[in-house]
Design a protein around this motif. Structure first.
Motif, PDB file in Angstrom:
ATOM      1  N   LEU A 124      -0.801 -28.353  -3.724  1.00  0.00           N
ATOM      2  CA  LEU A 124      -1.321 -28.269  -2.628  1.00  0.00           C
ATOM      3  C   LEU A 124      -1.541 -26.966  -1.916  1.00  0.00           C
ATOM      4  N   SER A 125      -2.729 -26.270  -1.574  1.00  0.00           N
ATOM      5  CA  SER A 125      -2.678 -24.922  -0.994  1.00  0.00           C
ATOM      6  C   SER A 125      -1.669 -24.868   0.139  1.00  0.00           C
ATOM      7  N   VAL A 126      -1.651 -23.623   0.735  1.00  0.00           N
ATOM      8  CA  VAL A 126      -0.650 -23.415   2.053  1.00  0.00           C
ATOM      9  C   VAL A 126      -0.988 -24.458   3.064  1.00  0.00           C
ATOM     10  N   ALA A 127      -2.322 -24.145   3.358  1.00  0.00           N
ATOM     11  CA  ALA A 127      -2.832 -25.132   4.360  1.00  0.00           C
ATOM     12  C   ALA A 127      -2.581 -26.782   4.233  1.00  0.00           C
ATOM     13  N   ALA A 128      -3.018 -27.294   3.053  1.00  0.00           N
ATOM     14  CA  ALA A 128      -2.573 -28.508   2.779  1.00  0.00           C
ATOM     15  C   ALA A 128      -1.003 -28.888   2.935  1.00  0.00           C
ATOM     16  N   ASN A 129      -0.266 -27.928   2.357  1.00  0.00           N
ATOM     17  CA  ASN A 129       1.132 -28.220   2.819  1.00  0.00           C
ATOM     18  C   ASN A 129       1.629 -28.347   4.047  1.00  0.00           C
ATOM     19  N   VAL A 130       0.934 -27.485   4.700  1.00  0.00           N
ATOM     20  CA  VAL A 130       1.418 -27.377   6.208  1.00  0.00           C
ATOM     21  C   VAL A 130       0.780 -28.741   7.025  1.00  0.00           C
ATOM     22  N   ARG A 131      -0.375 -29.058   6.529  1.00  0.00           N
ATOM     23  CA  ARG A 131      -1.076 -30.279   6.897  1.00  0.00           C
ATOM     24  C   ARG A 131      -0.375 -31.601   6.667  1.00  0.00           C
ATOM     25  N   LEU A 132       0.490 -31.588   5.636  1.00  0.00           N
ATOM     26  CA  LEU A 132       1.139 -32.793   5.180  1.00  0.00           C
ATOM     27  C   LEU A 132       1.742 -33.644   6.258  1.00  0.00           C
ATOM     28  N   VAL A 173      -0.797 -22.520  13.548  1.00  0.00           N
ATOM     29  CA  VAL A 173       0.822 -22.485  13.436  1.00  0.00           C
ATOM     30  C   VAL A 173       0.915 -21.288  12.013  1.00  0.00           C
ATOM     31  N   LEU A 174      -0.054 -21.184  11.155  1.00  0.00           N
ATOM     32  CA  LEU A 174      -0.237 -20.553  10.374  1.00  0.00           C
ATOM     33  C   LEU A 174      -0.333 -19.066  10.558  1.00  0.00           C
ATOM     34  N   GLU A 175      -1.195 -19.020  11.831  1.00  0.00           N
ATOM     35  CA  GLU A 175      -1.375 -17.708  12.305  1.00  0.00           C
ATOM     36  C   GLU A 175      -0.070 -17.088  12.965  1.00  0.00           C
ATOM     37  N   ARG A 176       0.585 -18.113  13.643  1.00  0.00           N
ATOM     38  CA  ARG A 176       2.042 -17.756  14.165  1.00  0.00           C
ATOM     39  C   ARG A 176       3.011 -17.456  13.162  1.00  0.00           C
ATOM     40  N   VAL A 177       2.999 -17.898  11.941  1.00  0.00           N
ATOM     41  CA  VAL A 177       4.110 -17.432  11.036  1.00  0.00           C
ATOM     42  C   VAL A 177       3.314 -16.368  10.201  1.00  0.00           C
ATOM     43  N   GLY A 178       2.216 -15.675  10.347  1.00  0.00           N
ATOM     44  CA  GLY A 178       1.670 -14.715   9.813  1.00  0.00           C
ATOM     45  C   GLY A 178       1.090 -14.938   8.366  1.00  0.00           C
ATOM     46  N   LEU A 179       0.540 -16.346   8.071  1.00  0.00           N
ATOM     47  CA  LEU A 179      -0.105 -16.506   6.973  1.00  0.00           C
ATOM     48  C   LEU A 179      -1.372 -16.927   7.189  1.00  0.00           C
ATOM     49  N   ALA A 180      -1.887 -16.585   8.114  1.00  0.00           N
ATOM     50  CA  ALA A 180      -3.495 -17.042   8.254  1.00  0.00           C
ATOM     51  C   ALA A 180      -4.427 -16.584   7.068  1.00  0.00           C
ATOM     52  N   ASP A 181      -4.170 -15.406   6.635  1.00  0.00           N
ATOM     53  CA  ASP A 181      -4.850 -14.925   5.268  1.00  0.00           C
ATOM     54  C   ASP A 181      -4.708 -15.576   3.905  1.00  0.00           C
ATOM     55  N   PHE A 182      -3.487 -16.476   4.188  1.00  0.00           N
ATOM     56  CA  PHE A 182      -2.894 -17.188   2.686  1.00  0.00           C
ATOM     57  C   PHE A 182      -3.264 -18.619   2.787  1.00  0.00           C
ATOM     58  N   MET A 214       7.184 -15.525   1.852  1.00  0.00           N
ATOM     59  CA  MET A 214       6.044 -16.331   2.243  1.00  0.00           C
ATOM     60  C   MET A 214       6.110 -17.714   2.129  1.00  0.00           C
ATOM     61  N   LYS A 215       6.693 -18.143   1.120  1.00  0.00           N
ATOM     62  CA  LYS A 215       7.073 -19.598   0.861  1.00  0.00           C
ATOM     63  C   LYS A 215       7.818 -20.201   1.982  1.00  0.00           C
ATOM     64  N   MET A 216       8.978 -19.072   2.374  1.00  0.00           N
ATOM     65  CA  MET A 216       9.772 -19.933   3.539  1.00  0.00           C
ATOM     66  C   MET A 216       9.147 -19.765   4.897  1.00  0.00           C
ATOM     67  N   ARG A 217       8.015 -19.002   5.010  1.00  0.00           N
ATOM     68  CA  ARG A 217       7.127 -18.927   6.256  1.00  0.00           C
ATOM     69  C   ARG A 217       6.284 -20.232   6.209  1.00  0.00           C
ATOM     70  N   ALA A 218       5.565 -20.535   5.193  1.00  0.00           N
ATOM     71  CA  ALA A 218       4.996 -21.685   5.080  1.00  0.00           C
ATOM     72  C   ALA A 218       5.768 -23.063   5.252  1.00  0.00           C
ATOM     73  N   SER A 219       6.911 -23.068   4.689  1.00  0.00           N
ATOM     74  CA  SER A 219       7.804 -24.142   4.927  1.00  0.00           C
ATOM     75  C   SER A 219       8.183 -24.124   6.366  1.00  0.00           C
ATOM     76  N   ILE A 220       8.376 -22.996   7.383  1.00  0.00           N
ATOM     77  CA  ILE A 220       8.712 -23.131   8.450  1.00  0.00           C
ATOM     78  C   ILE A 220       7.301 -23.651   9.182  1.00  0.00           C
ATOM     79  N   ALA A 221       6.172 -23.150   8.959  1.00  0.00           N
ATOM     80  CA  ALA A 221       4.978 -23.557   9.662  1.00  0.00           C
ATOM     81  C   ALA A 221       4.868 -25.175   9.318  1.00  0.00           C
ATOM     82  N   ARG A 222       5.176 -25.679   8.149  1.00  0.00           N
ATOM     83  CA  ARG A 222       5.200 -27.159   8.139  1.00  0.00           C
ATOM     84  C   ARG A 222       5.994 -27.675   8.901  1.00  0.00           C
ATOM     85  N   ALA A 223       7.205 -27.185   9.293  1.00  0.00           N
ATOM     86  CA  ALA A 223       8.160 -27.922  10.190  1.00  0.00           C
ATOM     87  C   ALA A 223       7.657 -27.800  11.461  1.00  0.00           C
ATOM     88  N   LEU A 224       6.809 -26.757  11.951  1.00  0.00           N
ATOM     89  CA  LEU A 224       6.531 -26.491  13.162  1.00  0.00           C
ATOM     90  C   LEU A 224       5.143 -26.979  13.552  1.00  0.00           C
TER      91      LEU A 224
END
Ligand SMILES: Nc1ncnc2c1ncn2[C@@H]1O[C@H](COP(=O)(O)OP(=O)(O)OP(=O)(O)O)[C@@H](O)[C@H]1O
Ligand SMILES: [Mg+2]
Lengths: 261, 245
Positions: free
Chosen positions: B82-90, B109-118, B130-140
């Motif tokens: 899954l893309s970062v967005a799809a992971n966070v959306r899960l 939430v991606l903007e907040r963790v600084g992953l908007a471009d990814f 960056m993976k950890m940020r994505a994981s935090i975004a998914r939790a938030l």
């Protein structure tokens, strides 16, 4: 020459050289050891036999290939379906899996005549033998892929109270896809062998013959050069099917962003 | 509020992991938990998250406005297909939201963790941080009322870790979830938290507790102040005392 063509050529060159070297060694060995053509024919003789019977051989390849393809397709469907059932209940898996292993251990050469006895000779019986021989790798690999998801990912799904279906569709199935591809690659070669073994005992009818029939027929007539051509055709057929399955598998996995196993 | 009273856990193997854990993390506060390896910290979080059953005692996770409990695992545990967005959306999709319904929350939430471009990138194209940020975004992304974090930064280098500390603190001050943060790193435990719990070696209990008096927001320079070093020394001694063989 374009760059893509150049790299393709560089990739092809080593196996082509190997082939040439093998053919040369074969030819040299036949000449130097003075082997009788009905025991070991040289490559040129085999090539001539193949071109003399090109029409027969290509028709046989098409038939055998078609049967193998049908057997493989059935294996993919049935193996996948059975793996889905296995992964839903541990009890079903434990109860049935040991018997699925029979598919792997049954002496197919002995079973094939029986199947033909039951189903009658013809295309369907050949497909059935091919199916039985190629089912297990798909079944075993897909089951492993569906059940061996990481406990960390399972925890993630449990945390969000995902249903059994959500876990199946969003976690287990994507995780199993590379394993399914691996199973299909192993099965592709087996499906051709299965079709040939099926044809040993069952023809398709009066004047359409598969490679298996040609092998039995030519070995009975001691047409060793044609026998060699048939065996090489079988090998080439299996290779083509394997390559096609591998190539499409790679494409599918790359599209789905999955690593091959 | 997250609290535990006499929480006990023994695995079916007979291994006694938790032997009466007591603590309370009040609503909206940030609490760190340090303890020797294998003392049952992850087990404790898994019990609080409802992934694992306890063998005795009680615990409660009280969340306002039917908000949920999120968990940042030790590994990013992103789904590689899954893309970062799809992971966070899960998590939102597992709750039955459609892609469209979830879009705004994911973007934010991606903007907040600084992953908007990814957002369209795939996990194997990301760095560890960056993976950890994505994981935090998914939790938030579910707007949790409480967040459990299990050594989320353990695999990162010092610099990436310090950056994520600041970002995590900003997120916390903004959204004010109740946080329980596990770490091996005493400086990290103090820098982030309002309170540090020290767990004993297995079977684990809470052996000591230290309030952290430094005001928020905290500057990275705090780490080199003498007060910080003194507190770190006391936490270290407590840790050493509980894990003496
Ligand atoms: N499913 C399990 N079955 C049996 N024993 C387990 C299981 N999970 C963990 N343990 C054991 O429980 C103990 C505590 O494990 P836990 O993962 O909670 O430790 P931890 O404090 O998080 O350690 P670390 O700091 O190294 O992550 C360990 O000794 C581990 O071997
Ligand atoms: Mg742990």
């Amino acid at each position: 020459m374009s760059r893509a063509a150049a790299t393709g050529f560089r990739r092809l060159l080593p196996p082509l050289l190997t082939l040439l070297l093998a053919l040369a060694t074969w030819d040299l060995a036949v000449r130097l050891l003075d082997l009788k053509p009905f025991l070991v024919p040289g490559p040129l003789r085999v090539g001539r036999a193949a071109s003399d019977h090109a029409a027969d051989l290509s028709r046989a390849c098409l038939l055998t290939g078609g049967a193998a393809l049908c057997g493989l397709a059935m294996s993919l469907l049935a193996g996948f379906a059975a793996a889905l059932v296995f992964c839903q209940a541990r009890l079903i898996e434990v109860a049935l899996y040991p018997y699925a292993v029979f598919l792997q251990t049954v002496p197919i050469v002995a079973i094939a005549p029986l199947i033909i006895l039951w189903m009658g000779p013809g295309f369907a019986a050949v497909v059935a033998v091919s199916f039985i021989l190629s089912l297990f790798p798909v079944l075993a690999n897909t089951t492993a892929g569906l059940t061996a998801v990481s406990s960390a990912h399972l925890d993630l799904f449990r945390l969000y109270r995902a249903s059994r279906w959500q876990t199946l569709f969003r976690l287990r199935l994507p995780h199993a896809l590379p394993h399914l591809v691996t199973g299909a690659r192993i099965s592709s070669g087996l499906s051709v062998i299965g079709a040939v073994v099926g044809e040993f005992s069952a023809g398709y009818g009066s004047d359409s013959h598969g490679l298996g029939y040609l092998i039995i027929f030519t070995s009975g007539q001691i047409k060793t050069d044609l026998l060699f051509a048939c065996v090489l055709s079988c090998t080439l057929l299996g290779w083509c099917l394997f390559s096609a399955v591998s190539w499409s598998g790679r494409r599918i996995l790359a599209k789905a962003h999955l690593e091959p196993v | 509020m997250i609290s535990a009273r006499g929480l006990v856990k023994a695995y079916p193997t007979g291994l006694q992991v938790l032997a009466g854990v007591d603590f309370t993390v009040s609503s909206g506060s940030f609490c760190s938990l340090v303890g020797p390896s294998g003392c049952g910290k992850s087990t404790l979080l898994r019990i609080l998250a409802g992934i694992e059953k306890s063998s005795g005692g009680s615990f409660s996770v009280e969340l306002a406005d039917s908000r949920n409990l999120s968990y940042v695992f030790q590994d990013p545990t992103l789904l590689p297909w899954l893309s970062v967005a799809a992971n966070v959306r899960l998590p939102l999709e597992l709750r039955g939201q459609t892609q469209g319904q979830a879009r705004a929350a994911v973007t934010e939430v991606l903007e907040r963790v600084g992953l908007a471009d990814f957002s369209a990138a795939y996990p194997n194209e990301l760095s560890g941080g960056m993976k950890m940020r994505a994981s935090i975004a998914r939790a938030l992304v579910t707007r949790p009322g409480a967040l459990l974090l299990d050594e989320p930064f353990a695999a990162l280098d010092e610099l990436a870790r310090a950056r994520l500390h600041v970002e995590l603190m900003n997120l916390w001050r903004r959204e004010n979830w109740t946080a329980l943060f596990i770490t091996h790193n005493i400086a990290e435990a103090i820098f982030l938290a309002e309170r540090v719990l020290v767990m004993s070696s297995r079977p684990g209990r809470v052996a000591a507790e230290f309030p952290v008096p430094f005001p928020q927001p905290r500057a990275p320079a705090l780490r080199s102040s003498p007060e910080f070093a003194a507190l770190a020394g006391r936490v270290f001694s407590a840790l050493e005392a509980t894990s003496a063989p």
